[in-house]
Every structure is written in structure tokens, then in C-alpha cells.
Design an enzyme around this catalytic site. Structure first.
Site, PDB file in Angstrom:
ATOM      1  N   LYS A  20       0.841  -1.223   0.000  1.00  0.00           N
ATOM      2  CA  LYS A  20       0.000   0.000   0.000  1.00  0.00           C
ATOM      3  C   LYS A  20       0.867   1.261   0.000  1.00  0.00           C
ATOM      4  O   LYS A  20       0.636   2.183  -0.781  1.00  0.00           O
ATOM      5  CB  LYS A  20      -0.948   0.009   1.219  1.00  0.00           C
ATOM      6  CG  LYS A  20      -1.871  -1.195   1.292  1.00  0.00           C
ATOM      7  CD  LYS A  20      -2.799  -1.132   2.487  1.00  0.00           C
ATOM      8  CE  LYS A  20      -2.086  -1.135   3.826  1.00  0.00           C
ATOM      9  NZ  LYS A  20      -1.308  -2.371   4.104  1.00  0.00           N
ATOM     10  N   ARG A  95      -9.340   0.737   8.887  1.00  0.00           N
ATOM     11  CA  ARG A  95      -8.889  -0.622   9.178  1.00  0.00           C
ATOM     12  C   ARG A  95      -9.967  -1.395   9.928  1.00  0.00           C
ATOM     13  O   ARG A  95      -9.772  -2.570  10.232  1.00  0.00           O
ATOM     14  CB  ARG A  95      -7.650  -0.531  10.060  1.00  0.00           C
ATOM     15  CG  ARG A  95      -6.377  -1.122   9.442  1.00  0.00           C
ATOM     16  CD  ARG A  95      -5.320  -0.939  10.458  1.00  0.00           C
ATOM     17  NE  ARG A  95      -4.060  -1.530  10.260  1.00  0.00           N
ATOM     18  CZ  ARG A  95      -2.992  -0.956   9.733  1.00  0.00           C
ATOM     19  NH1 ARG A  95      -3.080   0.247   9.181  1.00  0.00           N
ATOM     20  NH2 ARG A  95      -1.835  -1.561   9.742  1.00  0.00           N
ATOM     21  N   ARG A 134      11.847  -5.149   4.779  1.00  0.00           N
ATOM     22  CA  ARG A 134      11.446  -3.762   4.481  1.00  0.00           C
ATOM     23  C   ARG A 134      12.376  -2.737   5.142  1.00  0.00           C
ATOM     24  O   ARG A 134      12.715  -2.856   6.309  1.00  0.00           O
ATOM     25  CB  ARG A 134      10.014  -3.539   4.957  1.00  0.00           C
ATOM     26  CG  ARG A 134       9.574  -2.080   4.898  1.00  0.00           C
ATOM     27  CD  ARG A 134       8.090  -1.939   4.883  1.00  0.00           C
ATOM     28  NE  ARG A 134       7.458  -2.245   6.149  1.00  0.00           N
ATOM     29  CZ  ARG A 134       6.142  -2.144   6.351  1.00  0.00           C
ATOM     30  NH1 ARG A 134       5.347  -1.764   5.358  1.00  0.00           N
ATOM     31  NH2 ARG A 134       5.625  -2.443   7.518  1.00  0.00           N
ATOM     32  N   ARG A 167      11.424  -0.984  10.749  1.00  0.00           N
ATOM     33  CA  ARG A 167      10.422  -0.744  11.797  1.00  0.00           C
ATOM     34  C   ARG A 167      10.510  -1.816  12.872  1.00  0.00           C
ATOM     35  O   ARG A 167      10.628  -2.993  12.565  1.00  0.00           O
ATOM     36  CB  ARG A 167       9.016  -0.749  11.175  1.00  0.00           C
ATOM     37  CG  ARG A 167       8.675   0.572  10.534  1.00  0.00           C
ATOM     38  CD  ARG A 167       7.401   0.526   9.747  1.00  0.00           C
ATOM     39  NE  ARG A 167       6.299  -0.171  10.389  1.00  0.00           N
ATOM     40  CZ  ARG A 167       5.080  -0.260   9.862  1.00  0.00           C
ATOM     41  NH1 ARG A 167       4.829   0.318   8.698  1.00  0.00           N
ATOM     42  NH2 ARG A 167       4.123  -0.895  10.483  1.00  0.00           N
ATOM     43  N   ARG A 178       0.255  -9.083  13.708  1.00  0.00           N
ATOM     44  CA  ARG A 178      -0.390  -8.037  12.885  1.00  0.00           C
ATOM     45  C   ARG A 178      -1.241  -8.672  11.780  1.00  0.00           C
ATOM     46  O   ARG A 178      -2.321  -8.180  11.461  1.00  0.00           O
ATOM     47  CB  ARG A 178       0.667  -7.113  12.275  1.00  0.00           C
ATOM     48  CG  ARG A 178       1.227  -6.126  13.295  1.00  0.00           C
ATOM     49  CD  ARG A 178       2.518  -5.501  12.841  1.00  0.00           C
ATOM     50  NE  ARG A 178       2.392  -4.750  11.622  1.00  0.00           N
ATOM     51  CZ  ARG A 178       3.405  -4.533  10.777  1.00  0.00           C
ATOM     52  NH1 ARG A 178       4.604  -5.003  11.036  1.00  0.00           N
ATOM     53  NH2 ARG A 178       3.214  -3.825   9.691  1.00  0.00           N
TER      54      ARG A 178
HETATM   55  P1  ADP Z   1       2.253  -1.853   3.208  1.00  0.00           P
HETATM   56  O1  ADP Z   1       2.263  -0.349   3.155  1.00  0.00           O
HETATM   57  O2  ADP Z   1       1.037  -2.446   2.558  1.00  0.00           O
HETATM   58  O3  ADP Z   1       2.490  -2.397   4.587  1.00  0.00           O
HETATM   59  P2  ADP Z   1       4.789  -1.601   1.783  1.00  0.00           P
HETATM   60  O4  ADP Z   1       4.470  -0.740   0.622  1.00  0.00           O
HETATM   61  O5  ADP Z   1       5.526  -0.978   2.924  1.00  0.00           O
HETATM   62  O6  ADP Z   1       3.469  -2.379   2.309  1.00  0.00           O
HETATM   63  O7  ADP Z   1       5.604  -2.859   1.217  1.00  0.00           O
HETATM   64  C1  ADP Z   1       6.113  -3.874   2.095  1.00  0.00           C
HETATM   65  C2  ADP Z   1       7.486  -4.366   1.580  1.00  0.00           C
HETATM   66  O8  ADP Z   1       7.297  -5.080   0.376  1.00  0.00           O
HETATM   67  C3  ADP Z   1       8.472  -3.238   1.273  1.00  0.00           C
HETATM   68  O9  ADP Z   1       9.767  -3.675   1.636  1.00  0.00           O
HETATM   69  C4  ADP Z   1       8.356  -3.058  -0.249  1.00  0.00           C
HETATM   70  O10 ADP Z   1       9.575  -2.605  -0.835  1.00  0.00           O
HETATM   71  C5  ADP Z   1       8.019  -4.466  -0.708  1.00  0.00           C
HETATM   72  N1  ADP Z   1       7.111  -4.500  -1.859  1.00  0.00           N
HETATM   73  C6  ADP Z   1       6.059  -3.666  -2.119  1.00  0.00           C
HETATM   74  N2  ADP Z   1       5.438  -4.022  -3.261  1.00  0.00           N
HETATM   75  C7  ADP Z   1       6.086  -5.137  -3.716  1.00  0.00           C
HETATM   76  C8  ADP Z   1       5.933  -5.989  -4.869  1.00  0.00           C
HETATM   77  N3  ADP Z   1       4.950  -5.784  -5.761  1.00  0.00           N
HETATM   78  N4  ADP Z   1       6.797  -7.024  -5.009  1.00  0.00           N
HETATM   79  C9  ADP Z   1       7.785  -7.246  -4.106  1.00  0.00           C
HETATM   80  N5  ADP Z   1       8.003  -6.476  -3.015  1.00  0.00           N
HETATM   81  C10 ADP Z   1       7.172  -5.431  -2.824  1.00  0.00           C
HETATM   82  P1  AMP Z   2       1.006   0.512   9.389  1.00  0.00           P
HETATM   83  O1  AMP Z   2       2.096   1.539   9.240  1.00  0.00           O
HETATM   84  O2  AMP Z   2      -0.198   0.824   8.539  1.00  0.00           O
HETATM   85  O3  AMP Z   2       1.502  -0.905   9.203  1.00  0.00           O
HETATM   86  O4  AMP Z   2       0.501   0.639  10.908  1.00  0.00           O
HETATM   87  C1  AMP Z   2       1.381   0.404  11.986  1.00  0.00           C
HETATM   88  C2  AMP Z   2       0.572   0.288  13.270  1.00  0.00           C
HETATM   89  O5  AMP Z   2      -0.113   1.532  13.539  1.00  0.00           O
HETATM   90  C3  AMP Z   2      -0.529  -0.770  13.287  1.00  0.00           C
HETATM   91  O6  AMP Z   2      -0.042  -2.065  13.608  1.00  0.00           O
HETATM   92  C4  AMP Z   2      -1.473  -0.212  14.351  1.00  0.00           C
HETATM   93  O7  AMP Z   2      -0.962  -0.439  15.659  1.00  0.00           O
HETATM   94  C5  AMP Z   2      -1.399   1.298  14.098  1.00  0.00           C
HETATM   95  N1  AMP Z   2      -2.412   1.733  13.106  1.00  0.00           N
HETATM   96  C6  AMP Z   2      -2.180   2.256  11.877  1.00  0.00           C
HETATM   97  N2  AMP Z   2      -3.321   2.560  11.262  1.00  0.00           N
HETATM   98  C7  AMP Z   2      -4.319   2.218  12.098  1.00  0.00           C
HETATM   99  C8  AMP Z   2      -5.743   2.256  12.029  1.00  0.00           C
HETATM  100  N3  AMP Z   2      -6.378   2.719  10.934  1.00  0.00           N
HETATM  101  N4  AMP Z   2      -6.455   1.816  13.086  1.00  0.00           N
HETATM  102  C9  AMP Z   2      -5.850   1.359  14.188  1.00  0.00           C
HETATM  103  N5  AMP Z   2      -4.508   1.266  14.324  1.00  0.00           N
HETATM  104  C10 AMP Z   2      -3.747   1.689  13.293  1.00  0.00           C
END
Ligand code: ADP
Ligand code: AMP
Length: 224
Positions: A20, A95, A134, A167, A178
Site C-alpha cells: 500500500k 482498518r 522492508r 520498523r 499483525r
Molecule cells: P504496506 O504499506 O502495505 O504495509 P509496503 O508498501 O511498505 O506495504 O511494502 C512492504 C514491503 O514489500 C516493502 O519492503 C516493499 O519494498 C516491498 N514490496 C512492495 N510491493 C512489492 C511488490 N509488488 N513485489 C515485491 N516487493 C514489494
Molecule cells: P502501518 O504503518 O499501517 O503498518 O501501521 C502500523 C501500526 O499503527 C498498526 O499495527 C497499528 O498499531 C497502528 N495503526 C495504523 N493505522 C491504524 C488504524 N487505521 N487503526 C488502528 N490502528 C492503526
């Protein structure tokens, strides 16, 4: 691509690690609308040691969701900022169904609504592999992966030269929890948006640029 006069609200849904944030950054460049990531907002609060940040930390460290009331207030305040005048690409919010209802209500009060909900689908094994590799830029939030999207120079952001970090909640046991929280509390959102005719499924297990292409095509369809 340019947006029409009306604000455009796109809600990206998908499990943690679905891509995302990666796609929100790319779409921002295409659409000129702001990415709004609730997780980033909580992390910003935490880095400033605000009361909200310290409260959120208790949940984030355990991989739990922060309570709806504070989360909704924080995101709604963010949507009032001038850079959201043209809309937003929401990432990680809503969420829960309660958050989705609050968003709908808030937008309806301004005569606006969510335009599209791309659901970026990725299976569990790939999610775990993605989150464990990541790396994120501390300065601009760009997202990298050790194997799938490595920066040119390890530890340094290609875009702004900022420092990359991992992270604390991307460690394996927190990731597993998660994902469990996602399946229990966030998956019902898929039906919520499907029933409203807003959901479009995107195959998230493709290369980043291919996911981006499919997302843009889906967005172009609702904008035309
Ligand atoms: P989210 O925001 O949904 O948690 P991220 O955009 O942070 O996911 O992506 C999670 C990890 O996967 C990051 O390290 C990113 O570089 C990698 N990633 C994202 N899209 C892809 C893809 N299409 N193929 C492989 N790796 C990806
Ligand atoms: P994310 O960066 O989206 O993976 O979120 C990291 C953490 O932030 C999650 O595991 C939750 O603890 C908190 N968080 C982010 N967005 C939300 C949401 N919309 N509702 C509740 N908790 C959230």
C-alpha cells in the site's frame, strides 16, 4: 494524469506488507493528491513524543490496532489540512468497519465520498517475506526491500539521501500477530466496500510497476 475539480478519495486496502505505502507514493506522483497513512501519522506523533504518540506506541509495539476514536480523530484532522484539498490516497485507514463508517459520514457532510477502494491482494508467505526485508526512509518515507526493491546504496534513500531504518514492529513475531489482527478486524472491510460497489481487486503478487499499472488503469476508469 490530472484530477477533475472534485476531490478524489482513494482507499488502498490490503494486509500489512501488501504494498500500500509503495503504491501510494507512486500514485501521488501520478495524481498530485496527498498520501495519508495512519501508521505514518502515529509514527510522527511518536517521534515528537506527543501524548497520542505514546498512547499509540502501546498498541503498535504489540501489533494491535489503536482504538477507533483516537485514530478517526487523527485522520480526520489530517484530511482538513490544505494539501488534502484535492483529496487523498488513504493507506492503512480505515482498518475497521467503524472507521469506514466514520470516514463515509465525515465525507458525506462535505458532499464528498470515497471514489474507489483498490484491494491489493497478496498471500501470507509473501507478506512475511516482504515485511522482514522492508527498509523505510526516515526523511521522505520511501519504501525499499533488501531483495525486491533495494536502494542503490545500502542504508541510503535513492530519492532524498535520507537514512533508511527497519520498523520495530516488522520483527517476525509481531508481523504474525499483525496479520492475525488484519484477518480478524480488517478483512470485514472488503465486504463493506464490495457491497457499496467500490472494491476493485488488484493482484499484488506482481512486480511493483505492474501493480502500479493495474492500479492506474482502475483509477482512470472511475475518473473517466
Ligand atoms: P504496506 O504499506 O502495505 O504495509 P509496503 O508498501 O511498505 O506495504 O511494502 C512492504 C514491503 O514489500 C516493502 O519492503 C516493499 O519494498 C516491498 N514490496 C512492495 N510491493 C512489492 C511488490 N509488488 N513485489 C515485491 N516487493 C514489494
Ligand atoms: P502501518 O504503518 O499501517 O503498518 O501501521 C502500523 C501500526 O499503527 C498498526 O499495527 C497499528 O498499531 C497502528 N495503526 C495504523 N493505522 C491504524 C488504524 N487505521 N487503526 C488502528 N490502528 C492503526
Amino acid at each position: 494524469m490530472t484530477t477533475t475539480g472534485k476531490p478524489l478519495y482513494i482507499v488502498l486496502v490490503g494486509a500489512p506488507g501488501a504494498g500500500k505505502g509503495t503504491q501510494a507514493h507512486l500514485l501521488t506522483q501520478d495524481l498530485g493528491i496527498a498520501p495519508v497513512a495512519s501508521g505514518d501519522l502515529f509514527r510522527e506523533h511518536l517521534s515528537k513524543q506527543t501524548e497520542l504518540g505514546l498512547l499509540a506506541k502501546q498498541y503498535m509495539d504489540r501489533g494491535e490496532l489503536v482504538p477507533d476514536d483516537v485514530t478517526i480523530r487523527m485522520v480526520m484532522d489530517r484530511l482538513e489540512r490544505p494539501d488534502c484539498e484535492k483529496g487523498a490516497i488513504l493507506d492503512g485507514f480505515p482498518r475497521t468497519v467503524a472507521q469506514a463508517e466514520a470516514l463515509d459520514k465525515e465525507l458525506a457532510a462535505k458532499g464528498q465520498k470515497v471514489a474507489l477502494v483498490p484491494y491489493i491482494k497478496v498471500g501470507e508467505p509473501a507478506l512475511v517475506a516482504r515485511l522482514s526485508g522492508r527498509w523505510i526512509c526516515r526523511q521522505c518515507g520511501a519504501v525499499y526491500h533488501t531483495l525486491f526493491n533495494p536502494p542503490k546504496q545500502p542504508g541510503v534513500c535513492d530519492i532524498c539521501g535520507g537514512e533508511l531504518y527497519q520498523r520495530p514492529d516488522d520483527k517476525e513475531e509481531t508481523v504474525r500477530h499483525r496479520l492475525q489482527v488484519y484477518f480478524e478486524q480488517t478483512l470485514p472491510l472488503i465486504d463493506y466496500y464490495r457491497e457499496r460497489g467500490l472494491l476493485v481487486e488488484i493482484n499484488g503478487e506482481q512486480a511493483i510497476e505492474d501493480v502500479h499499472r493495474d492500479l492506474l488503469a482502475a483509477i482512470q476508469k472511475v475518473m473517466s
